[in-house]
Design an enzyme around this catalytic site. Structure first.
Site, short mmCIF file in Angstrom:
data_model
loop_
_atom_site.label_atom_id
_atom_site.label_comp_id
_atom_site.label_asym_id
_atom_site.label_seq_id
_atom_site.Cartn_x
_atom_site.Cartn_y
_atom_site.Cartn_z
N CYS A 45 -3.84 -10.11 -55.34
CA CYS A 45 -4.69 -9.79 -56.50
C CYS A 45 -5.41 -11.07 -56.91
O CYS A 45 -5.23 -11.57 -58.02
CB CYS A 45 -3.85 -9.25 -57.65
SG CYS A 45 -2.82 -7.83 -57.23
N ALA A 46 -6.25 -11.57 -56.03
CA ALA A 46 -6.82 -12.91 -56.21
C ALA A 46 -7.79 -13.00 -57.37
O ALA A 46 -7.95 -14.06 -57.97
CB ALA A 46 -7.51 -13.35 -54.92
N GLY A 79 -9.94 -16.13 -58.50
CA GLY A 79 -9.41 -17.20 -57.67
C GLY A 79 -8.70 -18.33 -58.36
O GLY A 79 -8.40 -19.35 -57.72
N GLY A 80 -8.36 -18.20 -59.64
CA GLY A 80 -7.71 -19.30 -60.34
C GLY A 80 -6.42 -19.76 -59.68
O GLY A 80 -6.23 -20.96 -59.42
N LYS A 81 -5.52 -18.81 -59.41
CA LYS A 81 -4.26 -19.18 -58.78
C LYS A 81 -4.44 -19.46 -57.29
O LYS A 81 -3.70 -20.27 -56.71
CB LYS A 81 -3.21 -18.10 -59.03
CG LYS A 81 -2.79 -18.01 -60.49
CD LYS A 81 -1.66 -17.03 -60.69
CE LYS A 81 -1.29 -16.95 -62.17
NZ LYS A 81 -2.38 -16.39 -63.00
N ASP A 116 -8.74 -8.88 -53.24
CA ASP A 116 -8.69 -8.12 -54.49
C ASP A 116 -9.36 -6.77 -54.24
O ASP A 116 -10.33 -6.68 -53.49
CB ASP A 116 -9.40 -8.87 -55.62
CG ASP A 116 -8.99 -8.34 -56.99
OD1 ASP A 116 -8.15 -8.99 -57.64
OD2 ASP A 116 -9.51 -7.28 -57.40
N ASP A 151 -0.44 -11.47 -58.52
CA ASP A 151 -0.81 -11.77 -59.90
C ASP A 151 -1.24 -10.43 -60.49
O ASP A 151 -2.41 -10.10 -60.54
CB ASP A 151 -1.94 -12.79 -59.93
CG ASP A 151 -2.25 -13.30 -61.32
OD1 ASP A 151 -1.50 -12.96 -62.26
OD2 ASP A 151 -3.24 -14.02 -61.48
N CYS A 188 0.85 -11.83 -66.75
CA CYS A 188 0.59 -12.56 -68.00
C CYS A 188 0.96 -11.63 -69.16
O CYS A 188 0.18 -11.43 -70.08
CB CYS A 188 -0.85 -13.04 -68.09
SG CYS A 188 -2.11 -11.76 -67.91
#
Length: 430
Positions: free
Chosen positions: A239-240, A243-245, A263, A307, A360
């Site tokens: 679940c990119a 692209g933060g992680k 994604d 994520d 989150c």
């Protein structure tokens, strides 16, 4: 603009948010376009008033006796910004853009206190229907957790170790008085200021444009480190999103090995290409959504990172309007999506591989409950000990209070000074 005019504008914006059910950012943008005389400082102050009003909407409304936009903004001015109510009311008469003067009832209420016997969900500033869930997740600390979730967040940056160092980034941003993050060894933070304080605009900084750092909450940095990606591994980021992680994983792997960034939503994935280029991340292969996009990866991954789409309850400090829009139906939808992703992820693991489940969210339905159900249905998996994950990532002992009943790690503003995050590393038997 003086404070009375800013308060009046905040009331207008908050009314727009409440009546048209649109995000704060959209309402603020619309107000700015219609009021071009307002400077950057005015817009920042008005935004702070609106966000603060929604962060503590329940307790502000209890204090004032109603939840109108006017009542909430007046409560912020006095209760949060420490303005003198009598002086404030007197100043309204001298400003043609000001709200009406405070009534006797408002003057009396705004300096009062919310009674200790007020319902817990009001003291915690959370929706009433979520109180049982939060109490189950945090026990006797649930009200304190809610109160800290109603504060202002810091601005955190993750240093891109592929291109720079924390010392270099901090030196380049010295005008903003940056500090090192408490937990992340590659984080830089700028605490939120009071009242009308403006958030630094770091994305126009030379260092950001050169890829030295990314804006990323310390909590997100922590779970990316806990994911444990190592140089040379084969990793699927299922679940990119933007692209933060993915970028954090690429840096942790020192551009060695391979990350497959996928994604299901092309629009969410679109920003990743420019970000990868700016960050110098060369070990990432983006897989656009299509029926056979990941078929060649089945049974080959050392690590699958999820994520997961979630309610976002861990980001309430940054997006307080979503707190009051959340419904049981949306929670149920997210729980279903998360269960499906966990089921899907295991297909790609090789024996001994790990599914890293991240949200989150601060709700047990999306965190420990999901993991417990998955392990019950898939007994070949077990949670990697939380203390082991933390020791490997940070070379320190796991802080007290972070391990959950199901062996996960939960971060919250109260416990770690970060957004709310959850991680559980589910290892498949070899």
């Amino acid at each position: 603009m003086r404070l009375p005019g800013r308060l009046s504008a905040a009331i207008d914006v908050l009314t727009d948010v409440e009546t048209r059910k649109r995000p704060i950012s959209e309402a603020l943008k619309a107000w700015g376009l219609n009021n071009r005389f307002a400077g950057a400082g005015d817009r920042a102050a008005i935004g702070n008033l609106v966000y603060d009003a929604l962060r503590r909407r329940a307790s502000h409304a209890a204090l004032m006796g109603n939840d109108s936009a006017r009542a909430l903004v007046l409560a912020v001015a006095v209760r949060d910004w420490n303005e003198d109510p009598a002086a404030l009311s007197a100043s309204f008469g001298a400003d043609s853009h000001a709200p009406d003067a405070l009534s006797e009832d408002e003057l009396a209420r705004v300096v009062g206190e919310v009674p200790d016997d007020t319902a817990g969900f009001v003291l915690a500033d959370v929706p009433e229907w979520l109180a049982p869930s939060l109490q189950r997740g945090f026990g006797d600390n649930w009200i304190a957790e809610g109160q800290d979730m109603a504060g202002r967040p810091s601005l955190d940056l993750r240093v891109n170790t592929l291109k720079s160092s924390r010392e270099r980034v901090m030196k380049s941003l010295i005008r903003f008085t940056p500090a090192e993050t408490a937990i992340s060894p590659i984080g830089v933070t700028m605490p939120a200021g009071p009242g009308d304080a403006r958030t630094p605009n770091v994305t126009s900084d030379e260092g950001y444009l050169k890829g030295w750092f990314e804006v990323q909450d310390q909590g997100s940095q922590i779970v990316a480190a806990l994911a444990g990606a190592r140089p040379g591994e084969q990793v699927l980021d299922l679940c990119a999103g933007a692209g933060g992680k993915t970028l954090a994983l690429a840096a942790a792997m020192m551009n060695k090995g391979q990350i497959f960034a996928y994604d299901s939503d092309r629009n969410r994935l679109a920003p990743i290409y420019d970000r990868l280029k700016r960050n110098g991340a060369r070990n990432v292969q983006v897989r656009a959504p299509q029926p056979d996009a990941l078929d060649d990866l089945v049974g080959k991954m050392d690590r699958v990172v999820i994520d997961a789409p979630c309610t976002g309850t861990g980001t309430w400090r940054r997006r307080p309007d979503t707190k009051w829009k959340l419904t049981p139906e949306l929670l149920a939808q997210r729980v279903g999506e998360q269960a499906a992703l966990l089921l899907e992820a295991q297909r790609f693991l090789k024996p001994g591989g790990t599914v890293v489940y991240i949200t989150c969210s601060i709700l047990p339905e999306e965190n420990d409950d999901q993991v417990a159900a998955f392990i019950a249905a898939n007994p070949g998996f077990s949670s990697t000990p939380a203390a082991e994950l933390w020791s490997v990532a940070f070379n320190t002992a796991l802080p007290l209070g972070l391990e959950t009943a199901q062996g996960g790690i939960a971060l919250t503003p109260r416990l770690t000074g970060t957004d709310g995050f959850y991680l559980n590393a589910l290892r498949l038997a070899a």
